[in-house]
Motif scaffolding. Structure first.
Motif, PDB file in Angstrom:
ATOM      1  N   ASP A  55       0.819  -1.220   0.000  1.00 26.70           N
ATOM      2  CA  ASP A  55       0.000   0.000   0.000  1.00 26.70           C
ATOM      3  C   ASP A  55       0.851   1.269   0.000  1.00 26.70           C
ATOM      4  O   ASP A  55       0.672   2.160   0.821  1.00 26.70           O
ATOM      5  CB  ASP A  55      -0.958   0.009   1.198  1.00 26.70           C
ATOM      6  CG  ASP A  55      -1.951  -1.140   1.147  1.00 26.70           C
ATOM      7  OD1 ASP A  55      -2.218  -1.649   0.044  1.00 26.70           O
ATOM      8  OD2 ASP A  55      -2.461  -1.533   2.209  1.00 26.70           O
ATOM      9  N   VAL A  56       1.799   1.329  -0.913  1.00 23.76           N
ATOM     10  CA  VAL A  56       2.692   2.481  -1.017  1.00 23.76           C
ATOM     11  C   VAL A  56       2.044   3.533  -1.923  1.00 23.76           C
ATOM     12  O   VAL A  56       1.687   3.245  -3.063  1.00 23.76           O
ATOM     13  CB  VAL A  56       4.066   2.076  -1.586  1.00 23.76           C
ATOM     14  CG1 VAL A  56       4.994   3.284  -1.658  1.00 23.76           C
ATOM     15  CG2 VAL A  56       4.683   0.961  -0.752  1.00 23.76           C
ATOM     16  N   SER A  82      -9.713   8.248   4.128  1.00 25.08           N
ATOM     17  CA  SER A  82      -8.882   7.441   5.017  1.00 25.08           C
ATOM     18  C   SER A  82      -7.712   8.279   5.525  1.00 25.08           C
ATOM     19  O   SER A  82      -7.345   8.204   6.682  1.00 25.08           O
ATOM     20  CB  SER A  82      -8.355   6.213   4.282  1.00 25.08           C
ATOM     21  OG  SER A  82      -9.415   5.405   3.854  1.00 25.08           O
ATOM     22  N   TYR A  83      -7.114   9.055   4.601  1.00 22.05           N
ATOM     23  CA  TYR A  83      -6.056   9.978   4.994  1.00 22.05           C
ATOM     24  C   TYR A  83      -5.805  11.011   3.906  1.00 22.05           C
ATOM     25  O   TYR A  83      -6.281  10.884   2.790  1.00 22.05           O
ATOM     26  CB  TYR A  83      -4.761   9.248   5.390  1.00 22.05           C
ATOM     27  CG  TYR A  83      -4.047   8.493   4.298  1.00 22.05           C
ATOM     28  CD1 TYR A  83      -3.063   9.118   3.511  1.00 22.05           C
ATOM     29  CD2 TYR A  83      -4.279   7.134   4.079  1.00 22.05           C
ATOM     30  CE1 TYR A  83      -2.372   8.417   2.543  1.00 22.05           C
ATOM     31  CE2 TYR A  83      -3.582   6.436   3.112  1.00 22.05           C
ATOM     32  CZ  TYR A  83      -2.633   7.070   2.348  1.00 22.05           C
ATOM     33  OH  TYR A  83      -1.939   6.379   1.390  1.00 22.05           O
ATOM     34  N   ALA A  99       1.757   1.073   4.118  1.00 23.57           N
ATOM     35  CA  ALA A  99       0.998   0.369   5.149  1.00 23.57           C
ATOM     36  C   ALA A  99       1.770   0.296   6.462  1.00 23.57           C
ATOM     37  O   ALA A  99       1.181   0.415   7.539  1.00 23.57           O
ATOM     38  CB  ALA A  99       0.637  -1.034   4.668  1.00 23.57           C
ATOM     39  N   SER A 100       3.062   0.145   6.404  1.00 26.07           N
ATOM     40  CA  SER A 100       3.877   0.026   7.621  1.00 26.07           C
ATOM     41  C   SER A 100       3.953   1.320   8.432  1.00 26.07           C
ATOM     42  O   SER A 100       4.434   1.315   9.556  1.00 26.07           O
ATOM     43  CB  SER A 100       5.292  -0.451   7.263  1.00 26.07           C
ATOM     44  OG  SER A 100       5.924   0.478   6.405  1.00 26.07           O
ATOM     45  N   ASN A 106      -2.866   1.433   5.907  1.00 25.51           N
ATOM     46  CA  ASN A 106      -3.016   0.050   5.474  1.00 25.51           C
ATOM     47  C   ASN A 106      -4.390  -0.101   4.836  1.00 25.51           C
ATOM     48  O   ASN A 106      -5.390  -0.275   5.520  1.00 25.51           O
ATOM     49  CB  ASN A 106      -2.851  -0.895   6.663  1.00 25.51           C
ATOM     50  CG  ASN A 106      -2.813  -2.342   6.239  1.00 25.51           C
ATOM     51  OD1 ASN A 106      -2.761  -2.659   5.055  1.00 25.51           O
ATOM     52  ND2 ASN A 106      -2.848  -3.227   7.222  1.00 25.51           N
ATOM     53  N   LEU A 107      -4.437  -0.030   3.518  1.00 27.20           N
ATOM     54  CA  LEU A 107      -5.701  -0.052   2.796  1.00 27.20           C
ATOM     55  C   LEU A 107      -6.259  -1.473   2.742  1.00 27.20           C
ATOM     56  O   LEU A 107      -5.511  -2.435   2.568  1.00 27.20           O
ATOM     57  CB  LEU A 107      -5.494   0.496   1.387  1.00 27.20           C
ATOM     58  CG  LEU A 107      -4.907   1.907   1.333  1.00 27.20           C
ATOM     59  CD1 LEU A 107      -4.590   2.297  -0.107  1.00 27.20           C
ATOM     60  CD2 LEU A 107      -5.854   2.912   1.963  1.00 27.20           C
TER      61      LEU A 107
END
Length: 132
Positions: A55-56, A82-83, A99-100, A106-107
């Motif tokens: 999820d980059v 989400s953001y 995601a990390s 983290n989708l």
């Protein structure tokens, strides 16, 4: 005759080095699953890169026009973001989340993901099914 062969070898080496450099540049752009950018009717000065695995999401400001590149990331529709991301450091700079970095980055897998992105001009949008 030795001098001429030496010049040919030097020229061939330089040509091979240039070809390798061009290939490396293409490969880095090809490493992204999705690339979204300005279109004729949409926002200019913004480019968004996505790698589904991990999820980059990378947001870049591509134009020195006095406007920040901005991005809203939505999962499954446009109801609640989400953001958000903003690049305020000028043309040629980027910001990346993965995601990390935390739960909100983290989708969800197998879910629709949508973007609203803008710089100068009206908002552009893009979406895809996150299968990774």
């Amino acid at each position: 005759m030795k001098f001429r062969i030496g010049r040919i070898l030097v020229g061939a080496t330089a040509l091979a080095s240039a070809a390798l450099a061009m290939t490396a540049g293409s490969a880095s752009a090809a490493g992204w699953d999705h690339i979204f950018g300005p279109n004729v009717e949409g926002s200019s000065g913004v480019r968004v890169y996505v790698q589904e695995h991990g999820d980059v999401v990378k947001l870049c400001d591509t134009k020195a026009d006095g406007y920040s590149a901005q991005l809203e990331v939505y999962e499954d529709g446009y109801s609640n973001a989400s953001y958000y991301m903003t690049v305020t450091t000028g043309a040629g700079t980027c910001k990346t989340h993965r995601a990390s970095d935390g739960a909100k980055y983290n989708l969800d897998e197998n879910n629709g993901v949508s973007f609203g992105f803008y710089g100068k001009g009206p908002e552009s949008s893009a979406n895809w099914e996150n299968n990774d």
